[in-house]
Design a protein around this motif. Structure first.
Motif, mmCIF file in Angstrom:
data_model
loop_
_atom_site.group_PDB
_atom_site.id
_atom_site.type_symbol
_atom_site.label_atom_id
_atom_site.label_comp_id
_atom_site.label_asym_id
_atom_site.label_seq_id
_atom_site.Cartn_x
_atom_site.Cartn_y
_atom_site.Cartn_z
ATOM 1 N N LEU A 102 0.868 -1.180 -0.076
ATOM 2 C CA LEU A 102 0.048 0.029 0.026
ATOM 3 C C LEU A 102 0.780 1.322 -0.034
ATOM 4 N N LEU A 103 1.980 1.329 0.801
ATOM 5 C CA LEU A 103 2.772 2.569 1.044
ATOM 6 C C LEU A 103 4.209 2.485 0.223
ATOM 7 N N ASP A 104 4.523 1.260 -0.117
ATOM 8 C CA ASP A 104 5.976 1.318 -0.796
ATOM 9 C C ASP A 104 6.953 1.839 0.436
ATOM 10 N N GLU A 105 6.821 1.697 1.556
ATOM 11 C CA GLU A 105 7.984 1.800 2.451
ATOM 12 C C GLU A 105 8.303 0.663 3.292
ATOM 13 N N THR A 106 9.336 0.566 3.656
ATOM 14 C CA THR A 106 9.930 -0.669 4.607
ATOM 15 C C THR A 106 9.114 -0.541 5.747
ATOM 16 N N THR A 107 8.661 -1.943 6.160
ATOM 17 C CA THR A 107 7.638 -1.797 7.312
ATOM 18 C C THR A 107 8.251 -2.643 8.511
ATOM 19 N N ASN A 108 8.213 -2.463 9.645
ATOM 20 C CA ASN A 108 8.771 -3.272 10.877
ATOM 21 C C ASN A 108 7.726 -3.413 11.821
ATOM 22 N N LEU A 109 8.167 -4.382 12.737
ATOM 23 C CA LEU A 109 7.281 -4.939 14.010
ATOM 24 C C LEU A 109 8.400 -4.852 14.891
ATOM 25 N N THR A 110 8.189 -4.263 16.078
ATOM 26 C CA THR A 110 9.396 -4.101 17.067
ATOM 27 C C THR A 110 8.530 -4.467 18.580
ATOM 28 N N ILE A 111 9.167 -5.160 19.284
ATOM 29 C CA ILE A 111 8.976 -5.204 20.749
ATOM 30 C C ILE A 111 10.132 -4.774 21.484
ATOM 31 N N ARG A 112 9.646 -4.585 23.103
ATOM 32 C CA ARG A 112 10.596 -3.825 24.006
ATOM 33 C C ARG A 112 11.152 -4.938 24.801
ATOM 34 N N ARG A 118 13.561 -4.387 19.919
ATOM 35 C CA ARG A 118 14.215 -5.217 19.037
ATOM 36 C C ARG A 118 13.312 -5.277 18.079
ATOM 37 N N PHE A 119 13.714 -5.226 16.894
ATOM 38 C CA PHE A 119 13.146 -5.440 15.562
ATOM 39 C C PHE A 119 12.933 -6.883 15.127
ATOM 40 N N ILE A 120 11.666 -7.398 15.397
ATOM 41 C CA ILE A 120 11.536 -8.907 15.166
ATOM 42 C C ILE A 120 11.098 -9.330 13.759
ATOM 43 N N ALA A 121 10.663 -8.185 12.859
ATOM 44 C CA ALA A 121 10.079 -8.605 11.587
ATOM 45 C C ALA A 121 10.358 -7.419 10.792
ATOM 46 N N SER A 122 10.975 -7.351 9.449
ATOM 47 C CA SER A 122 11.351 -6.314 8.569
ATOM 48 C C SER A 122 10.844 -6.438 7.276
ATOM 49 N N VAL A 123 9.971 -5.819 6.440
ATOM 50 C CA VAL A 123 9.749 -6.242 4.908
ATOM 51 C C VAL A 123 10.313 -4.913 4.353
ATOM 52 N N GLU A 124 11.275 -4.993 3.350
ATOM 53 C CA GLU A 124 11.593 -3.842 2.631
ATOM 54 C C GLU A 124 10.752 -3.659 1.719
ATOM 55 N N CYS A 125 10.629 -2.329 1.098
ATOM 56 C CA CYS A 125 10.110 -1.917 0.187
ATOM 57 C C CYS A 125 10.636 -2.025 -1.212
ATOM 58 N N HIS A 126 9.995 -1.599 -2.468
ATOM 59 C CA HIS A 126 10.588 -1.920 -3.394
ATOM 60 C C HIS A 126 11.434 -0.895 -4.348
ATOM 61 N N ARG A 127 11.519 0.310 -3.505
ATOM 62 C CA ARG A 127 12.174 1.546 -4.216
ATOM 63 C C ARG A 127 13.728 1.240 -4.268
ATOM 64 N N SER A 128 14.043 2.025 -5.033
ATOM 65 C CA SER A 128 15.542 1.876 -5.016
ATOM 66 C C SER A 128 16.267 2.603 -3.870
ATOM 67 N N LEU A 129 15.741 3.791 -3.546
ATOM 68 C CA LEU A 129 16.267 4.443 -2.312
ATOM 69 C C LEU A 129 15.189 4.058 -1.165
ATOM 70 N N ARG A 130 15.599 3.396 -0.071
ATOM 71 C CA ARG A 130 14.854 2.706 0.839
ATOM 72 C C ARG A 130 15.593 2.616 2.223
ATOM 73 N N VAL A 131 14.895 2.310 3.142
ATOM 74 C CA VAL A 131 15.483 1.968 4.402
ATOM 75 C C VAL A 131 15.497 0.381 4.376
ATOM 76 N N GLY A 132 16.962 -0.212 4.675
ATOM 77 C CA GLY A 132 17.110 -1.630 4.737
ATOM 78 C C GLY A 132 16.481 -2.312 5.862
ATOM 79 N N SER A 133 16.252 -3.610 5.752
ATOM 80 C CA SER A 133 15.815 -4.356 7.007
ATOM 81 C C SER A 133 16.525 -4.354 8.081
#
Length: 259
Positions: A102-112, A118-133
């Motif tokens: 939907l947003l084409d930005e890297t998405t994360n799930l975090t716990i404390r 701690r990042f327990i899940a991360s899915v990278e978006c498809h853009r060439s300029l993006r935040v990595g996992s």
């Protein structure tokens, strides 16, 4: 001091990266087979087998009689913690992928855990300029979007305990200003979302919302991360609305799996 935006080093050693990711998966999730590790890393079974064999040799992993791999003595976590993290991650991944679609930005799930996030899940978006996992990475909780969302649920007494001065005796410069942090957390709790601008890493903006269980307790933070040059404050409400819908859907799935 804020960290620079994390990008893979130019001298990255793929085999080392794969081994570290495999170790992280075992630590966070528990039992995994060679095939599961191979699929997650995108490598051949033979490569995954060699990686796991080395982890076993160095006590980062153990293999049981069914040839299933578990976290070894070096990585051992409490069983119930692995179970919760594994359940959270498994339930969250489809929703993270949907947010990326939907947003084409890297998405994360975090716990404390204590004063860390701690990042327990991360899915990278498809853009060439993006935040990595960020999967497996750990940051100070008060410097991450997910960490702020989880800290906002604490009482004043609980927050003071997390950041008790004696815990920072050897690193006083890392202890946040509690009065300032408390005021910020009240705003996060009231607004129902958190925004991180250059707080954890320079050049990064993250927006997140809480993921709650059926009792209303916050289990994790669901967030997107993007290069700061792409963030438009006028789109904040739209981003939050999309994330909140995903967080509600994830919460409903978790309620179903624990019913």
């Amino acid at each position: 001091m804020d960290k620079p935006l994390k990008t893979p080093p130019p001298y990255a050693i793929t085999s080392v990266d794969h081994a570290l990711r495999a170790a992280t998966m075992l630590q966070l999730e528990g039992a995994l087979t060679v095939t599961e590790v191979a699929e997650r890393l995108g490598v051949a079974r033979s490569t995954a087998h060699r990686l796991l064999a080395m982890l076993v040799y160095r006590d980062f992993a153990v293999r049981d009689e069914q040839r299933v791999y578990h976290a070894g003595p070096v990585l051992e976590l409490a069983t119930h913690s692995r179970s919760l993290v594994s359940r959270l991650r498994t339930a969250a991944l489809p929703h993270l992928h949907r947010v990326v679609d939907l947003l084409d930005e890297t998405t994360n799930l975090t716990i404390r855990t204590g004063d860390t996030a701690r990042f327990i899940a991360s899915v990278e978006c498809h853009r060439s300029l993006r935040v990595g996992s960020r999967e497996g990475m750990v940051f100070p909780a008060h410097r991450t979007t997910g960490g702020l969302l989880l800290l906002a649920e604490l009482s004043e007494e609980e927050l003071a305990e997390v950041y008790a001065p004696e815990r920072y005796r050897d690193r006083p410069q890392e202890r946040p200003d509690l009065d300032r942090l408390s005021r910020e957390l009240k705003g996060v709790l009231k607004g129902g979302f958190a925004v991180n601008r250059n707080r954890s890493e320079r050049g990064l903006v993250a927006v997140g919302v809480p993921v709650r269980d059926r009792e209303g307790r916050t289990l994790a933070g669901l967030s997107i991360s993007m290069p700061g040059v792409r963030y438009d404050p006028h789109e904040l409400q739209s981003l939050v609305t999309t994330l909140q819908a995903a967080a509600r859907a994830l919460g409903a799935d978790l309620a179903t799996t624990t019913a």
